[in-house]
Design an enzyme around this catalytic site. Structure first.
Site, short mmCIF file in Angstrom:
data_model
loop_
_atom_site.label_atom_id
_atom_site.label_comp_id
_atom_site.label_asym_id
_atom_site.label_seq_id
_atom_site.Cartn_x
_atom_site.Cartn_y
_atom_site.Cartn_z
N ARG A 72 1.05 -0.95 0.14
CA ARG A 72 -0.02 -0.07 -0.09
C ARG A 72 0.91 1.15 -0.16
O ARG A 72 0.38 2.30 -0.99
CB ARG A 72 -0.96 0.18 1.22
CG ARG A 72 -1.85 1.01 1.33
CD ARG A 72 -2.54 0.89 2.30
NE ARG A 72 -3.16 1.03 3.39
CZ ARG A 72 -3.56 0.73 4.78
NH1 ARG A 72 -4.74 0.16 4.53
NH2 ARG A 72 -2.67 1.01 5.64
N LYS A 99 -2.98 6.89 1.01
CA LYS A 99 -2.20 6.95 2.19
C LYS A 99 -2.02 8.50 2.88
O LYS A 99 -0.50 8.15 3.05
CB LYS A 99 -2.01 6.10 3.28
CG LYS A 99 -2.05 5.75 4.63
CD LYS A 99 -2.69 4.72 5.83
CE LYS A 99 -2.15 4.95 7.04
NZ LYS A 99 -3.52 5.69 7.61
N GLU A 128 -16.49 5.42 6.01
CA GLU A 128 -15.15 4.41 6.99
C GLU A 128 -15.92 5.61 7.63
O GLU A 128 -16.37 6.74 7.94
CB GLU A 128 -13.88 4.24 6.36
CG GLU A 128 -13.40 5.72 5.77
CD GLU A 128 -12.12 4.99 5.16
OE1 GLU A 128 -11.85 4.72 5.07
OE2 GLU A 128 -11.75 6.35 3.75
N1 PXG Z 1 -9.49 3.98 6.79
C1 PXG Z 1 -8.92 5.17 7.25
C2 PXG Z 1 -9.27 6.56 6.36
C3 PXG Z 1 -7.63 5.05 7.96
O1 PXG Z 1 -6.87 6.61 8.53
C4 PXG Z 1 -8.48 2.43 8.36
C5 PXG Z 1 -9.54 2.66 7.66
C6 PXG Z 1 -7.90 1.50 8.45
O2 PXG Z 1 -6.87 0.69 7.81
P1 PXG Z 1 -5.84 -0.08 8.43
O3 PXG Z 1 -4.95 -0.70 7.38
O4 PXG Z 1 -5.44 0.42 9.53
O5 PXG Z 1 -6.51 -1.75 8.55
C7 PXG Z 1 -7.36 3.69 8.57
C8 PXG Z 1 -6.02 3.50 9.44
C9 PXG Z 1 -5.47 5.76 14.47
C10 PXG Z 1 -4.67 5.75 12.58
O6 PXG Z 1 -4.81 6.08 14.80
C11 PXG Z 1 -5.48 5.17 11.92
C12 PXG Z 1 -4.92 5.61 10.95
C13 PXG Z 1 -4.26 6.56 10.58
C14 PXG Z 1 -3.73 7.50 11.46
C15 PXG Z 1 -3.95 6.87 12.76
O7 PXG Z 1 -6.30 5.04 14.72
N2 PXG Z 1 -5.41 4.54 9.54
#
Ligand code: PXG
Length: 299
Positions: free
Chosen positions: A53, A152, A185
């Protein structure tokens, strides 16, 4: 524990000395990308998927990561090792680097590569046993042709605007819609519902980050013989779901038992959510890239 050691452009430096320039375009413009990764019991979970990713995000914004996948894999493991962590939250950040005050990325010759590995701050147990009450907010997720949520990027102001709405309502997480009004989301997690035994989640093309936890949950559900599909979801679908849950690296799987004052299902954590949560817990703790040598069992 002493001060954290940060991987900073190829060197391990103490946290207090790890500083980026005020001319870094990650700071000036949010021009860069990142990953949030976890290590469980000395193994980095889904590192290869996170790197896939990351390299895709980089390609999309025409940012050349100055390391091979092998070198980045080693750098992530080395940062966890350097801080003697076994369970960790790892933040990998690549910014466009130092340039001038203009927004032209061509003025930034060298990306900044930063890896932070820290202790993971766990969420309260009651969040998992009781589930969350969600709310839909007015902040919309950007359309895929505006700023694709699949990237991301360091540009998280949209998510932060929604988080501010969550804070104002005293809620830990909220649900964002896309410009068509479909549920997409949370601010930092993906959403799933369960309806009549089917596990449903919005498609990537609705405008979401394709979460690693999301992908993992879809695979685990399929392995357990649960029908699992991507489908556009409306708020009506969420309100009338039998069960709902959020997925993300930090929080793993969090049941949602209400939204906008409606009770989801009977208001308690449902059986399918419970099974998926248990499957994810055991899977995440039995796989991954070993940080301290290869003698740890890999599934
Ligand atoms: N959607 C968004 C917009 C995200 O930022 C996810 C889904 C889940 O993705 P993963 O790959 O983690 O299953 C994210 C995750 C936090 C934090 O502290 C989480 C994210 C970014 C920054 C902080 O919870 N991304």
């Amino acid at each position: 524990m002493g001060e954290l050691k940060i991987f900073f452009n190829g060197k391990m430096v103490p946290g207090s000395e790890a500083r980026v320039s005020v001319f870094d375009h990650g700071f000036l413009y949010g021009d860069g990308i990142f990953e949030g990764i976890r290590a469980y019991e000395g193994r980095v979970f889904k590192l290869s998927e996170h790197l896939d990713r990351l390299y895709d995000s980089a390609k999309s914004i025409l940012l050349k990561i100055p390391y091979t996948r092998e070198a980045l894999t080693e750098a992530v493991c080395a940062t966890v090792r350097e801080n003697q962590l076994t369970d960790a939250y790892i933040r990998l950040v690549i910014s466009r680097g130092t340039g001038d005050l203009g927004l032209d990325p061509n003025k930034c010759p060298e990306p900044s590569v930063i890896i932070i590995a820290d202790r993971i701050a766990l969420y309260p147990e009651e969040m998992y046993s009781n589930g969350l009450h969600l709310a839909s907010v007015s902040t919309r997720r950007p359309a895929t042709d505006v700023l694709n949520p699949a990237i991301k990027s360091l540009n998280y102001l949209n998510n932060i605007m929604a988080k501010i709405e969550a804070n104002l309502r005293g809620l830990p997480e909220v649900v964002l819609l896309n410009h068509q009004g479909y549920v997409v989301e949370g601010t930092g997690d993906n959403i799933f519902i369960v309806k009549r035994g089917e596990v449903l989640t919005p498609p990537v093309y609705a405008g979401i980050l394709n979460g690693i936890t999301r992908q993992c949950v879809m695979a685990l559900a399929a392995d357990m013989g649960m029908p699992c599909r991507e489908q556009n979801l409306t708020l009506h679908d969420l309100y009338t779901a039998d069960e709902a849950f959020l997925t993300g690296t930090a929080a793993e799987i969090v049941p949602a038992v209400g939204c906008d004052g409606r009770t989801i299902g009977d208001g308690s954590v449902g059986p399918i959510t419970t099974r998926i949560l248990a499957a994810f817990k055991s899977y995440s703790r039995s796989t991954g890239v070993p940080v301290y040598g290869t003698n740890a069992a890999t599934a």
